[in-house]
Design a protein around this motif. Sequence first.
Motif, PDB file in Angstrom:
ATOM      1  N   ALA A  43       0.835  -1.209   0.000  1.00  0.00           N
ATOM      2  CA  ALA A  43       0.000   0.000   0.000  1.00  0.00           C
ATOM      3  C   ALA A  43       0.870   1.260   0.000  1.00  0.00           C
ATOM      4  O   ALA A  43       0.591   2.217  -0.749  1.00  0.00           O
ATOM      5  N   TYR A  44       1.920   1.271   0.816  1.00  0.00           N
ATOM      6  CA  TYR A  44       2.799   2.442   0.880  1.00  0.00           C
ATOM      7  C   TYR A  44       3.471   2.695  -0.462  1.00  0.00           C
ATOM      8  O   TYR A  44       3.486   3.826  -0.963  1.00  0.00           O
ATOM      9  N   GLN A  45       4.017   1.665  -1.057  1.00  0.00           N
ATOM     10  CA  GLN A  45       4.694   1.836  -2.342  1.00  0.00           C
ATOM     11  C   GLN A  45       3.713   2.255  -3.436  1.00  0.00           C
ATOM     12  O   GLN A  45       4.059   3.036  -4.323  1.00  0.00           O
ATOM     13  N   THR A  46       2.489   1.759  -3.357  1.00  0.00           N
ATOM     14  CA  THR A  46       1.466   2.138  -4.333  1.00  0.00           C
ATOM     15  C   THR A  46       1.105   3.614  -4.164  1.00  0.00           C
ATOM     16  O   THR A  46       0.964   4.354  -5.147  1.00  0.00           O
ATOM     17  N   ALA A  47       0.979   4.057  -2.921  1.00  0.00           N
ATOM     18  CA  ALA A  47       0.708   5.471  -2.655  1.00  0.00           C
ATOM     19  C   ALA A  47       1.830   6.334  -3.214  1.00  0.00           C
ATOM     20  O   ALA A  47       1.573   7.347  -3.892  1.00  0.00           O
ATOM     21  N   TRP A  48       3.056   5.931  -2.944  1.00  0.00           N
ATOM     22  CA  TRP A  48       4.220   6.707  -3.387  1.00  0.00           C
ATOM     23  C   TRP A  48       4.229   6.835  -4.911  1.00  0.00           C
ATOM     24  O   TRP A  48       4.471   7.919  -5.460  1.00  0.00           O
ATOM     25  N   ALA A  49       3.961   5.742  -5.605  1.00  0.00           N
ATOM     26  CA  ALA A  49       3.951   5.780  -7.067  1.00  0.00           C
ATOM     27  C   ALA A  49       2.891   6.759  -7.580  1.00  0.00           C
ATOM     28  O   ALA A  49       3.131   7.492  -8.546  1.00  0.00           O
ATOM     29  N   HIS A  50       1.734   6.783  -6.941  1.00  0.00           N
ATOM     30  CA  HIS A  50       0.695   7.732  -7.342  1.00  0.00           C
ATOM     31  C   HIS A  50       1.151   9.171  -7.079  1.00  0.00           C
ATOM     32  O   HIS A  50       0.950  10.050  -7.920  1.00  0.00           O
ATOM     33  N   ASP A  51       1.752   9.403  -5.919  1.00  0.00           N
ATOM     34  CA  ASP A  51       2.234  10.736  -5.570  1.00  0.00           C
ATOM     35  C   ASP A  51       3.257  11.243  -6.584  1.00  0.00           C
ATOM     36  O   ASP A  51       3.204  12.405  -7.008  1.00  0.00           O
ATOM     37  N   VAL A  52       4.178  10.400  -6.954  1.00  0.00           N
ATOM     38  CA  VAL A  52       5.229  10.776  -7.911  1.00  0.00           C
ATOM     39  C   VAL A  52       4.620  11.228  -9.233  1.00  0.00           C
ATOM     40  O   VAL A  52       5.145  12.120  -9.901  1.00  0.00           O
ATOM     41  N   LEU A  53       3.498  10.632  -9.583  1.00  0.00           N
ATOM     42  CA  LEU A  53       2.834  10.962 -10.842  1.00  0.00           C
ATOM     43  C   LEU A  53       1.857  12.136 -10.714  1.00  0.00           C
ATOM     44  O   LEU A  53       1.184  12.487 -11.677  1.00  0.00           O
ATOM     45  N   GLY A  54       1.781  12.735  -9.524  1.00  0.00           N
ATOM     46  CA  GLY A  54       0.869  13.847  -9.323  1.00  0.00           C
ATOM     47  C   GLY A  54      -0.575  13.410  -9.141  1.00  0.00           C
ATOM     48  O   GLY A  54      -1.487  14.212  -9.294  1.00  0.00           O
ATOM     49  N   LEU A  55      -0.767  12.154  -8.797  1.00  0.00           N
ATOM     50  CA  LEU A  55      -2.108  11.599  -8.588  1.00  0.00           C
ATOM     51  C   LEU A  55      -2.398  11.542  -7.094  1.00  0.00           C
ATOM     52  O   LEU A  55      -2.641  10.475  -6.522  1.00  0.00           O
ATOM     53  N   GLU A  56      -2.368  12.718  -6.464  1.00  0.00           N
ATOM     54  CA  GLU A  56      -2.469  12.786  -5.012  1.00  0.00           C
ATOM     55  C   GLU A  56      -3.765  12.194  -4.470  1.00  0.00           C
ATOM     56  O   GLU A  56      -3.750  11.452  -3.490  1.00  0.00           O
ATOM     57  N   LEU A  91      -3.957  18.742  -1.398  1.00  0.00           N
ATOM     58  CA  LEU A  91      -5.367  18.636  -1.770  1.00  0.00           C
ATOM     59  C   LEU A  91      -6.250  19.660  -1.064  1.00  0.00           C
ATOM     60  O   LEU A  91      -7.462  19.681  -1.262  1.00  0.00           O
ATOM     61  N   GLY A  92      -5.640  20.505  -0.212  1.00  0.00           N
ATOM     62  CA  GLY A  92      -6.406  21.513   0.513  1.00  0.00           C
ATOM     63  C   GLY A  92      -7.138  20.964   1.719  1.00  0.00           C
ATOM     64  O   GLY A  92      -7.983  21.652   2.295  1.00  0.00           O
ATOM     65  N   ARG A  93      -6.786  19.780   2.132  1.00  0.00           N
ATOM     66  CA  ARG A  93      -7.399  19.151   3.309  1.00  0.00           C
ATOM     67  C   ARG A  93      -6.516  19.471   4.527  1.00  0.00           C
ATOM     68  O   ARG A  93      -5.916  18.605   5.134  1.00  0.00           O
TER      69      ARG A  93
END
Length: 166
Positions: A43-56, A91-93
Amino acid sequence: MDELGRDEQLATAVRLRERGEAGQARLRLLELAGRYPDDPEVAYQTAWAHDVLGLEAEAVPFYERALAGTGLPAADRRGALLGLGSTYRVLGRYPEAVATLRRAVTEFPDDGALRTFLAMALYNTGGHEEAMRILLTLLAAGSDDPGIRQYRRAIEEYARDLDATC
């Protein structure tokens, strides 16, 4: 991907991300996350990959999943807390960012990056005084600048009481 075990699949995806192939890493990690939905490292690595791509926004549930489970190594837990807090902020949260980063600073009190990100989130919620105090304390403790070192005590005093007239 089926012929490789979980550890090898995860390592391959991480290498892809580290080589700048985050899109390919994301696809592999999404597949892996589907097969291992309760695995905090996946899950952590999947989150990181999304973050790197700007898919916050897409990264958030993976960060939350990583932090909900047990077994995440301390360095990865620290990274997940920083990633989630920073992502909430992007994300403004802001209140969620502050809460996450406060939790992170409580768990990892000596981590200057976590405190810096907390200060940024505090700024966004109007916590200017606390944000300034955090940043002045970090500056006084960590700067190699001769001028900062010369006035370190005064800066530390102002960090404790910004309205003081030292």
